[in-house]
Design an enzyme around this catalytic site. Structure first.
Site, PDB file in Angstrom:
ATOM      1  N   GLY A 134       0.849  -1.185   0.000  1.00 32.48           N
ATOM      2  CA  GLY A 134       0.000   0.000   0.000  1.00 32.48           C
ATOM      3  C   GLY A 134       0.883   1.233   0.000  1.00 32.48           C
ATOM      4  O   GLY A 134       1.257   1.762  -1.042  1.00 32.48           O
ATOM      5  N   SER A 135       1.284   1.665   1.196  1.00 29.98           N
ATOM      6  CA  SER A 135       2.190   2.797   1.300  1.00 29.98           C
ATOM      7  C   SER A 135       3.609   2.428   0.868  1.00 29.98           C
ATOM      8  O   SER A 135       4.395   3.288   0.488  1.00 29.98           O
ATOM      9  CB  SER A 135       2.208   3.316   2.749  1.00 29.98           C
ATOM     10  N   GLU A 368      -5.115   7.427  -0.700  1.00 37.53           N
ATOM     11  CA  GLU A 368      -4.121   8.314  -1.318  1.00 37.53           C
ATOM     12  C   GLU A 368      -3.038   8.752  -0.337  1.00 37.53           C
ATOM     13  O   GLU A 368      -2.577   9.892  -0.340  1.00 37.53           O
ATOM     14  CB  GLU A 368      -4.802   9.509  -1.983  1.00 37.53           C
ATOM     15  N   GLY A 369      -2.631   7.816   0.515  1.00 32.92           N
ATOM     16  CA  GLY A 369      -1.573   8.075   1.479  1.00 32.92           C
ATOM     17  C   GLY A 369      -2.146   8.348   2.853  1.00 32.92           C
ATOM     18  O   GLY A 369      -2.865   9.322   3.053  1.00 32.92           O
TER      19      GLY A 369
END
Length: 393
Positions: A134-135, A368-369
């Site tokens: 993900g991140s 989105e983060g």
């Protein structure tokens, strides 16, 4: 939407704001609970957006848009999210999916795809996150291997907004694992491509009308002209530029959600009576409303500044995009929670909209983060700035 303080936007953006407000009040607000409760994609609402020219407002004039730039996108996200963050996510996912093409596509790719998206005839989605990455983007497992005049993609993308609904996907994959993040490329994949499919629709806490699924690529072959920019190993740069431009729009969504929750809360506080008077006369409630307004206006100003910086790729654009996204997202959760508190027991029921604002707000700290990743990026920027000043001194 009323606020105590707003930038004086150019007349065309003020007109855009009024147009979007009108559409949102007529099409979104009366129907938002239906789409939320039924976990249903808002096709009818998005068709109304298309008819009103709202997709065009997201794109430049060269490719069939209205040329409002970043501030146009921010106005759109803010106003649509005032009505429903889920509808906004379903709507603006097209711009997110288009951004890699915008920032990294060849002229031929831009001319082919962007006019279709600006008209609303086609919609797009963005495929970066994975089940195990993900991140941690460098941990990406999706691969793309060149075979003749085609690329063969294999892998899975996770948490993709509008997956299954969108027509066009910008998907990131490793073309050179030995280079780590510098070995990532971006590809344009059309829905219906052989070997390209979607996972189950996620049953989410909030933004329930925005469909979220996996993208699954199993020996998915795409023509080499769909390699974004025509060059391999440029994907990390495309993603970086995309997120600088997209995060102020996410922050704008948070501002809109907060404003919607605040407007509902202050109206209720002025009407609800306890102990023989309206609860708006209680100092405890007044202080809550004051703190909510501070968070909204602080977030709005930071978001607008981040938008201006992002549009010009100012040297501090990444830092301010992260600041706006982090502060507005965190503030939205608190403001929505306070709105529920002001409504009391009624706020915990689906009879009023604030419980939905509360459920929807949480995603803003994640997609989105995450807020934690934003803080990492902010701190890195601050330390870099300090080192630069020391060096110059």
């Amino acid at each position: 939407m009323n606020s105590a303080l707003q930038f004086e936007l150019p007349e065309e953006l003020q007109q855009l704001r009024e147009l979007v407000r009108d559409v949102v009040r007529k099409e979104v607000v009366p129907n938002r609970m239906h789409y939320d409760e039924n976990n249903e994609y808002p096709k009818a609402i998005l068709q109304k957006f298309k008819e009103a020219g709202l997709y065009q407002a997201l794109f430049d004039e060269e490719h069939g848009g209205l040329g409002y730039g970043m501030m146009g996108g921010i106005v759109l996200a803010e106003e649509v999210s005032w009505g429903c963050l889920g509808v906004n996510t379903a709507f603006t996912s097209t711009k997110l999916g288009a951004l890699p093409i915008d920032v990294g596509g060849t002229k031929a790719q831009k001319d082919k795809w962007l006019p279709l998206l600006a008209s609303g005839d086609k919609t797009a989605a963005f495929g970066l996150s994975e089940p195990g990455a993900g991140s941690d983007v460098p941990a990406m497992a999706t691969t793309a291997v060149k075979k003749g005049d085609r690329y063969v993609l294999n892998g899975t993308k996770q948490w993709i907004s509008s997956a299954g609904q969108a027509d066009i996907y910008t998907v990131f994959a490793m073309t050179d694992k030995d280079r780590g993040p510098r070995g990532i490329s971006c590809f344009i994949i059309e829905k219906g491509t052989k070997g390209f499919s979607f996972g189950k629709k996620e049953d989410k806490l909030g933004i329930r009308c925005s469909e979220t699924r996996q993208l699954i690529m199993e020996d998915c072959e795409i023509p080499e002209e769909n390699l974004l920019g025509g060059k391999e190993n440029m994907g990390f740069l495309h993603a970086f530029k995309t997120l600088i431009l997209s995060r102020p729009a996410v922050a704008a969504g948070a501002v809109g959600l907060m404003q919607g929750a605040f407007d509902a809360a202050i109206e209720y506080a002025r009407e609800r009576e306890q102990f023989g008077t309206t609860i708006a006369s209680f100092q405890a409630i007044q202080h809550m409303l004051a703190d909510m307004a501070i968070k909204i206006e602080g977030s709005r100003l930071l978001t607008y500044k981040a938008g201006v910086y992002a549009e010009t790729f100012h040297k501090d654009a990444a830092k301010f995009s992260a600041m706006a996204k982090c502060y507005a997202s965190d503030s939205s959760v608190q403001v929505a929670s306070d709105a529920v508190q002001i409504f009391g027991g009624y706020g915990y029921t689906k009879e009023y909209p604030v419980e939905k604002f509360y459920r929807d707000a949480k995603i803003l700290q994640i997609y989105e983060g995450t807020s934690q990743i934003q803080r990492n990026e902010i701190a890195a920027g601050l330390i870099k700035d300090a080192a630069s000043k020391t060096k110059k001194g």
